[in-house]
Write an enzyme that holds these catalytic residues in place. Structure first.
Site, PDB file in Angstrom:
ATOM      1  N   LYS A  20     119.374  19.001  -3.957  1.00  0.00           N
ATOM      2  CA  LYS A  20     120.186  19.049  -3.206  1.00  0.00           C
ATOM      3  C   LYS A  20     120.341  20.443  -1.514  1.00  0.00           C
ATOM      4  CE  LYS A  20     123.186  16.947  -5.376  1.00  0.00           C
ATOM      5  NZ  LYS A  20     122.578  17.389  -7.148  1.00  0.00           N
ATOM      6  N   ARG A  92     131.521  12.874  -5.246  1.00  0.00           N
ATOM      7  CA  ARG A  92     130.184  12.089  -6.065  1.00  0.00           C
ATOM      8  C   ARG A  92     132.101  11.029  -7.015  1.00  0.00           C
ATOM      9  NH1 ARG A  92     128.917  17.697  -6.627  1.00  0.00           N
ATOM     10  NH2 ARG A  92     127.330  17.831  -9.298  1.00  0.00           N
ATOM     11  N   ARG A 131     116.474  27.606 -12.870  1.00  0.00           N
ATOM     12  CA  ARG A 131     117.311  28.335 -11.716  1.00  0.00           C
ATOM     13  C   ARG A 131     117.789  29.190 -11.471  1.00  0.00           C
ATOM     14  NH1 ARG A 131     120.885  23.541  -8.609  1.00  0.00           N
ATOM     15  NH2 ARG A 131     122.957  24.081 -10.362  1.00  0.00           N
ATOM     16  N   ARG A 164     123.258  30.510 -13.280  1.00  0.00           N
ATOM     17  CA  ARG A 164     124.356  28.888 -13.334  1.00  0.00           C
ATOM     18  C   ARG A 164     125.219  29.734 -14.517  1.00  0.00           C
ATOM     19  NH1 ARG A 164     124.992  24.902  -8.485  1.00  0.00           N
ATOM     20  NH2 ARG A 164     125.984  23.501 -10.277  1.00  0.00           N
ATOM     21  N   ARG A 175     126.091  17.209 -17.601  1.00  0.00           N
ATOM     22  CA  ARG A 175     126.294  17.137 -16.725  1.00  0.00           C
ATOM     23  C   ARG A 175     125.207  15.799 -15.873  1.00  0.00           C
ATOM     24  NH1 ARG A 175     124.266  23.031 -14.034  1.00  0.00           N
ATOM     25  NH2 ARG A 175     123.966  21.414 -12.149  1.00  0.00           N
TER      26      ARG A 175
HETATM   27  P1  AP5 Z   1     119.168  22.429  -5.950  1.00  0.00           P
HETATM   28  O1  AP5 Z   1     118.669  22.544  -4.725  1.00  0.00           O
HETATM   29  O2  AP5 Z   1     119.555  23.614  -6.863  1.00  0.00           O
HETATM   30  O3  AP5 Z   1     119.664  20.935  -6.987  1.00  0.00           O
HETATM   31  P2  AP5 Z   1     120.794  20.267  -6.805  1.00  0.00           P
HETATM   32  O4  AP5 Z   1     120.953  18.883  -6.776  1.00  0.00           O
HETATM   33  O5  AP5 Z   1     121.745  21.374  -5.762  1.00  0.00           O
HETATM   34  O6  AP5 Z   1     121.580  20.572  -8.042  1.00  0.00           O
HETATM   35  P3  AP5 Z   1     123.712  21.061  -8.433  1.00  0.00           P
HETATM   36  O7  AP5 Z   1     122.861  21.500  -9.755  1.00  0.00           O
HETATM   37  O8  AP5 Z   1     123.512  22.373  -7.272  1.00  0.00           O
HETATM   38  O9  AP5 Z   1     123.870  19.894  -8.199  1.00  0.00           O
HETATM   39  P4  AP5 Z   1     124.749  19.528  -8.780  1.00  0.00           P
HETATM   40  O10 AP5 Z   1     125.534  19.155  -8.044  1.00  0.00           O
HETATM   41  O11 AP5 Z   1     124.877  19.685 -10.518  1.00  0.00           O
HETATM   42  O12 AP5 Z   1     126.093  21.006  -9.236  1.00  0.00           O
HETATM   43  P5  AP5 Z   1     127.139  21.487  -7.679  1.00  0.00           P
HETATM   44  O13 AP5 Z   1     127.401  22.843  -7.100  1.00  0.00           O
HETATM   45  O14 AP5 Z   1     127.220  20.531  -6.490  1.00  0.00           O
HETATM   46  O15 AP5 Z   1     117.413  22.377  -7.326  1.00  0.00           O
HETATM   47  C1  AP5 Z   1     117.029  22.478  -8.634  1.00  0.00           C
HETATM   48  C2  AP5 Z   1     115.883  24.154  -8.973  1.00  0.00           C
HETATM   49  O16 AP5 Z   1     114.835  23.076  -8.517  1.00  0.00           O
HETATM   50  C3  AP5 Z   1     116.381  25.002  -8.154  1.00  0.00           C
HETATM   51  O17 AP5 Z   1     115.880  25.978  -9.174  1.00  0.00           O
HETATM   52  C4  AP5 Z   1     115.093  24.683  -6.747  1.00  0.00           C
HETATM   53  O18 AP5 Z   1     114.930  25.991  -6.842  1.00  0.00           O
HETATM   54  C5  AP5 Z   1     114.025  23.937  -7.973  1.00  0.00           C
HETATM   55  N1  AP5 Z   1     114.156  22.745  -6.455  1.00  0.00           N
HETATM   56  C6  AP5 Z   1     114.698  22.394  -6.229  1.00  0.00           C
HETATM   57  N2  AP5 Z   1     113.505  21.403  -5.095  1.00  0.00           N
HETATM   58  C7  AP5 Z   1     112.560  21.367  -5.783  1.00  0.00           C
HETATM   59  C8  AP5 Z   1     111.371  20.506  -5.774  1.00  0.00           C
HETATM   60  N3  AP5 Z   1     110.875  20.007  -4.827  1.00  0.00           N
HETATM   61  N4  AP5 Z   1     109.799  21.090  -6.212  1.00  0.00           N
HETATM   62  C9  AP5 Z   1     110.170  21.701  -7.371  1.00  0.00           C
HETATM   63  N5  AP5 Z   1     111.377  22.857  -7.617  1.00  0.00           N
HETATM   64  C10 AP5 Z   1     112.765  22.750  -7.020  1.00  0.00           C
HETATM   65  O19 AP5 Z   1     128.771  21.259  -8.692  1.00  0.00           O
HETATM   66  C11 AP5 Z   1     129.028  20.998  -9.956  1.00  0.00           C
HETATM   67  C12 AP5 Z   1     130.119  21.279 -11.020  1.00  0.00           C
HETATM   68  O20 AP5 Z   1     131.054  21.667  -9.595  1.00  0.00           O
HETATM   69  C13 AP5 Z   1     130.191  19.904 -10.343  1.00  0.00           C
HETATM   70  O21 AP5 Z   1     129.569  20.065 -12.245  1.00  0.00           O
HETATM   71  C14 AP5 Z   1     131.046  19.749 -11.271  1.00  0.00           C
HETATM   72  O22 AP5 Z   1     132.792  20.503 -12.239  1.00  0.00           O
HETATM   73  C15 AP5 Z   1     131.968  20.074  -9.607  1.00  0.00           C
HETATM   74  N6  AP5 Z   1     131.878  19.669  -8.859  1.00  0.00           N
HETATM   75  C16 AP5 Z   1     131.372  19.815  -7.309  1.00  0.00           C
HETATM   76  N7  AP5 Z   1     131.566  18.698  -6.104  1.00  0.00           N
HETATM   77  C17 AP5 Z   1     132.725  17.858  -6.795  1.00  0.00           C
HETATM   78  C18 AP5 Z   1     132.753  16.836  -6.355  1.00  0.00           C
HETATM   79  N8  AP5 Z   1     132.740  16.516  -5.385  1.00  0.00           N
HETATM   80  N9  AP5 Z   1     133.767  15.945  -7.592  1.00  0.00           N
HETATM   81  C19 AP5 Z   1     133.862  16.852  -8.544  1.00  0.00           C
HETATM   82  N10 AP5 Z   1     133.553  17.431  -9.379  1.00  0.00           N
HETATM   83  C20 AP5 Z   1     132.647  18.771  -8.052  1.00  0.00           C
END
Ligand code: AP5
Length: 225
Positions: A20, A92, A131, A164, A175
């Site tokens: 994402k 979410r 990552r 991270r 997660r």
């Molecule tokens: P990446 O693009 O970073 O993946 P992502 O889907 O963005 O994953 P996140 O871990 O950021 O999502 P998340 O939802 O857990 O975390 P968030 O920060 O939102 O890609 C991952 C890796 O793969 C990278 O190394 C990239 O280079 C590689 N990659 C990507 N695409 C690729 C491809 N096609 N081929 C090969 N490699 C690839 O949330 C963190 C925390 O915040 C949550 O756990 C929660 O506690 C809190 N939080 C955030 N939002 C909310 C909410 N709305 N409600 C409640 N709590 C929340």
């Protein structure tokens, strides 16, 4: 391809590591569609020691969701008058999705598409535990799958890359389980609206971007027309 921006108002949905943030950053860099990442906003608040960061930290460290009222209050301040945006990591829960519907109805700015990045569990664990992130820009790399030109340094702005705290194997597993329990029901929620666009998140980064642009091109939320 033209870099003109249409009115794209997007939700990016999918499990942790599905890509994402990677794709949201590409849309922002190429087409100026503003990425609003709840995870990045929360991490910035934790780093700055704000009251919001203090409320969020323990949930994030455990791989659990921050409570809905905290997130919904935070997002009400973020949307403002933006015409184009990608919501990366929000909503979410069904309660967050219902709150978003109300916010956007008040603003008169309906969503143009909800993009689901599908990916299987073993690949997600590999992606997240390898990552590297630039905490300032939110840009991500992977030690094997998407390495920076110089190890530990962002290609674009030269900033340092860090791992991270919630990308350890143990927290990643938590997660993923949180996603299955609390966020996966949103797939049905948005399928009913006709807005859902499903993509294979396991394809290469370029192939995912191409599929995303092709899918959006057929909708009102085109970014590349
Ligand atoms: P990446 O693009 O970073 O993946 P992502 O889907 O963005 O994953 P996140 O871990 O950021 O999502 P998340 O939802 O857990 O975390 P968030 O920060 O939102 O890609 C991952 C890796 O793969 C990278 O190394 C990239 O280079 C590689 N990659 C990507 N695409 C690729 C491809 N096609 N081929 C090969 N490699 C690839 O949330 C963190 C925390 O915040 C949550 O756990 C929660 O506690 C809190 N939080 C955030 N939002 C909310 C909410 N709305 N409600 C409640 N709590 C929340």
């Amino acid at each position: 391809m033209s870099a003109t921006v249409g009115a794209a108002r997007l939700v990016f949905l999918g499990p942790p590591g599905a890509g994402k943030g990677t794709q949201a950053k590409i849309l922002e860099d190429r087409y100026g569609v503003r990425q609003i990442s709840t995870g990045d906003i929360l991490r910035a608040n934790v780093a700055a020691g704000t009251p919001l960061g203090a409320k969020a930290k323990s949930f994030m460290d455990a791989g659990d969701l921050v409570p809905d009222d905290v997130i919904i209050g935070m997002m009400e301040g973020e949307l403002g008058t933006l015409q184009s945006f990608v919501l990366d990591g929000f909503p979410r829960t069904v309660a967050q999705a219902e709150a978003l519907d109300l916010m956007l109805a008040r603003l008169g700015l309906p969503l143009t598409a909800v993009v689901l990045f599908d990916a299987s569990r073993p690949a997600l664990i590999e992606r997240l535990t390898g990552r590297w992130t630039n905490p300032r820009s939110g840009r991500t790399y992977h030690s094997v799958l998407n390495p920076p030109q110089v190890s530990g340094v962002d290609d674009e702005d030269g900033g340092p890359l860090v791992q991270r705290k919630d990308d350890t194997h143990e927290v990643v597993v938590d997660r993923l389980s949180t996603y299955d329990q609390k966020t996966a029901p949103l797939v049905d929620y948005y399928a009913k609206t006709g807005l859902l666009l499903r993509l294979d998140g396991l394809a290469s980064i370029d192939d995912v971007t191409n599929a995303l642009l092709a899918g959006l091109d057929a909708r009102p939320g085109s970014v590349a027309r």
